[in-house]
Write a protein that holds these residues in place. Structure first.
Motif, short mmCIF file in Angstrom:
data_model
loop_
_atom_site.label_atom_id
_atom_site.label_comp_id
_atom_site.label_asym_id
_atom_site.label_seq_id
_atom_site.Cartn_x
_atom_site.Cartn_y
_atom_site.Cartn_z
N GLY A 84 0.82 -1.21 0.00
CA GLY A 84 0.00 0.00 0.00
C GLY A 84 0.85 1.25 0.00
N PRO A 85 0.30 2.36 -0.50
CA PRO A 85 1.07 3.61 -0.54
C PRO A 85 1.34 4.16 0.85
N ARG A 86 2.57 4.59 1.09
CA ARG A 86 2.94 5.23 2.35
C ARG A 86 2.68 6.72 2.27
N HIS A 87 2.42 7.32 3.40
CA HIS A 87 2.29 8.77 3.42
C HIS A 87 3.68 9.38 3.33
N GLY A 88 3.76 10.53 2.66
CA GLY A 88 5.05 11.17 2.47
C GLY A 88 5.72 11.59 3.76
N ASP A 89 4.95 11.91 4.78
CA ASP A 89 5.48 12.31 6.08
C ASP A 89 5.14 11.26 7.13
N ALA A 327 15.64 29.61 -12.43
CA ALA A 327 15.02 29.43 -11.11
C ALA A 327 15.37 28.04 -10.59
N VAL A 328 15.53 27.92 -9.28
CA VAL A 328 15.84 26.64 -8.64
C VAL A 328 14.76 26.34 -7.60
N ILE A 329 14.11 25.19 -7.76
CA ILE A 329 13.07 24.74 -6.83
C ILE A 329 13.57 23.48 -6.14
N VAL A 330 13.45 23.42 -4.83
CA VAL A 330 13.89 22.25 -4.06
C VAL A 330 12.70 21.32 -3.82
N LEU A 331 12.82 20.06 -4.26
CA LEU A 331 11.83 19.02 -3.99
C LEU A 331 12.35 18.18 -2.84
N PRO A 332 11.80 18.34 -1.63
CA PRO A 332 12.35 17.64 -0.47
C PRO A 332 12.06 16.15 -0.51
N TYR A 333 12.77 15.41 0.33
CA TYR A 333 12.55 13.97 0.41
C TYR A 333 11.13 13.69 0.86
N ASP A 334 10.50 12.73 0.19
CA ASP A 334 9.13 12.34 0.49
C ASP A 334 9.06 10.82 0.47
N ARG A 335 8.58 10.22 1.54
CA ARG A 335 8.54 8.76 1.64
C ARG A 335 7.65 8.14 0.57
N HIS A 336 6.56 8.81 0.25
CA HIS A 336 5.65 8.27 -0.77
C HIS A 336 6.31 8.26 -2.15
N LEU A 337 6.98 9.33 -2.50
CA LEU A 337 7.66 9.39 -3.79
C LEU A 337 8.82 8.39 -3.84
N ALA A 338 9.54 8.24 -2.72
CA ALA A 338 10.67 7.31 -2.69
C ALA A 338 10.24 5.87 -2.79
N GLY A 340 8.18 4.59 -4.89
CA GLY A 340 7.98 4.17 -6.26
C GLY A 340 6.53 3.82 -6.52
N GLY A 341 6.22 3.41 -7.74
CA GLY A 341 4.84 3.07 -8.09
C GLY A 341 4.01 4.30 -8.36
N PRO A 342 2.68 4.13 -8.45
CA PRO A 342 1.79 5.25 -8.76
C PRO A 342 1.85 6.33 -7.69
N ILE A 343 1.76 7.59 -8.12
CA ILE A 343 1.74 8.71 -7.19
C ILE A 343 0.30 9.01 -6.80
N HIS A 344 0.03 9.00 -5.50
CA HIS A 344 -1.28 9.35 -4.97
C HIS A 344 -1.15 10.72 -4.30
N THR A 345 -1.81 11.71 -4.86
CA THR A 345 -1.64 13.08 -4.37
C THR A 345 -1.96 13.20 -2.89
N ALA A 346 -2.98 12.49 -2.43
CA ALA A 346 -3.38 12.59 -1.03
C ALA A 346 -2.32 12.06 -0.08
N GLN A 347 -1.40 11.22 -0.58
CA GLN A 347 -0.37 10.63 0.27
C GLN A 347 0.91 11.45 0.30
N LEU A 348 1.00 12.48 -0.50
CA LEU A 348 2.20 13.30 -0.53
C LEU A 348 2.33 14.11 0.75
N SER A 349 3.55 14.37 1.14
CA SER A 349 3.78 15.26 2.28
C SER A 349 3.38 16.68 1.90
#
Length: 371
Positions: A84-89, A327-338, A340-349
């Motif tokens: 199952g998808p993990r939450h990013g935080d 421009a430089v944008i920082v994308l911080p570490y996110d457990r959900h993105l790390a 792999g698999g489908p990205i679920h917006t609700a699970q992002l930090s």
């Protein structure tokens, strides 16, 4: 401004329905609905209904060769192993973020989110192409492409396309949540004609679960990579149907990637948060500065953290990458993105969602200035 949006309304009239009205960002209810990427817009059903594939002609009759069969994007056994998808935080981080929001000045965060949403929603007179690439694979290029595609689709009311221009083993279809793919860029290059309408085109695309469309480069098998001629044919033809096209390119210095970077309205270069990654990305920026027409003012760098223990000094890395106009944008570490698999917006930090919105606003702000 009204004249600029006529192009978008004309596309939707092909489908028999006018474009839905934009949310009133000055009303608390509408602003909250428009600004929370985890919640679908109130007009979700209305937005997806006109984009449902309704081909007016027999698609199979158009293709000169054998008709391709649908192929799963991921082996079902791997999907089970993914879990199952993990939450990013983590739970403690979420609790801490909630407390900080309670103590923050009232309205300050909402005002900034509203400003960014308005940037993303800017109308365009012609379709805008955004090319995403990196110095090597595995640094989050497809992840950034998927985040951009989902963010644009959530906020904008015109059709949004995510185009996979990576080699046959690209991961964009998986990240976008596609269960299977069938028609590819090479197939559409043989089929597209100026007489086709949006409803004809979408019959060959993969509808994304939360809206928008996906066109894969291949069916996940090792084979000939996408060639420059096919890429040019497809992107030039599809620009008139989609307000925004996010292209997940192959890694540099691939020929298609160089072509995409040279012809796109905006370029996004994903840099891993490592010393060698930042060094190599700076070399890419130096190359972009030497192109016949300077493109640094339409270039955005995403500094992506793949580990929670990254020790690179972010301020030093950002300063090294910030050439004039970039421009430089920082994308911080996110457990959900790390994961792999489908990205679920609700699970992002919360920090990952904020970075995705900031990136989309920065990209669109630069895209609308390009003729």
């Amino acid at each position: 401004m009204a004249g600029e949006s006529d192009w978008q309304h004309a596309l939707l009239r092909e489908l028999g329905q006018a474009a839905p009205s934009r949310p009133d960002l000055n009303r608390p209810g509408d602003a909250g609905q428009a600004l929370d990427p985890a919640r679908p817009p109130t007009t979700s059903a209305e937005r997806q209904a006109p984009y449902a594939p309704a081909p007016r002609q027999d698609h199979n009759a158009r293709l000169p060769g054998p008709v391709p069969q649908s192929v799963p994007t991921m082996d079902p056994r791997l999907a089970i192993a993914l879990g199952g998808p993990r939450h990013g935080d983590s739970i403690p981080r979420r609790a801490g973020a909630g407390l900080r929001r309670l103590t923050a000045p009232a309205g300050q965060e909402a005002a900034e989110q509203t400003r960014l949403a308005q940037e993303v929603q800017q109308p365009v007179t012609t379709g805008r192409v955004i090319a995403v690439t990196a110095i090597r694979g595995g640094v989050g290029k497809s992840t950034v492409s998927a985040l951009l595609g989902r963010t644009f689709n959530h906020y904008r009311h015109d059709p949004v396309l995510a185009l996979d221009a990576d080699a046959a083993l690209g991961t964009l279809p998986v990240r976008m949540g596609a269960q299977a793919v069938r028609w590819t860029c090479a197939d559409l290059a043989q089929i597209l004609t100026p007489a086709m309408q949006l409803t004809d085109v979408t019959g060959y695309l993969v509808p994304v679960a939360d809206g928008g469309w996906l066109l894969p480069a291949g069916q996940g098998r090792v084979g000939a990579p996408l060639d420059v001629r096919t890429y040019r044919t497809v992107t030039l033809a599809l620009r008139r149907y989609f307000g925004v096209t996010v292209v997940d390119c192959e890694s540099l210095p691939g020929e298609v990637a160089r072509t995409a970077m040279d012809t796109a309205h905006v370029r996004v270069v994903v840099a891993p948060m490592t010393a060698e990654g930042v060094h190599g990305t700076r070399q890419v920026l130096d190359w972009l500065a030497q192109l016949p027409h300077s493109v640094l003012t339409t270039t955005v760098v995403v500094l992506s953290a793949a580990s929670p223990d990254a020790s690179l000094d972010v301020q030093v890395a950002t300063a090294h990458l910030r050439r004039p106009g970039v421009a430089v944008i920082v994308l911080p570490y996110d457990r959900h993105l790390a994961q792999g698999g489908p990205i679920h917006t609700a699970q992002l930090s919360r920090s990952a969602r904020d970075a995705a919105l900031q990136l989309a606003a920065e990209v669109m702000g630069r895209a609308v200035t390009v003729r």
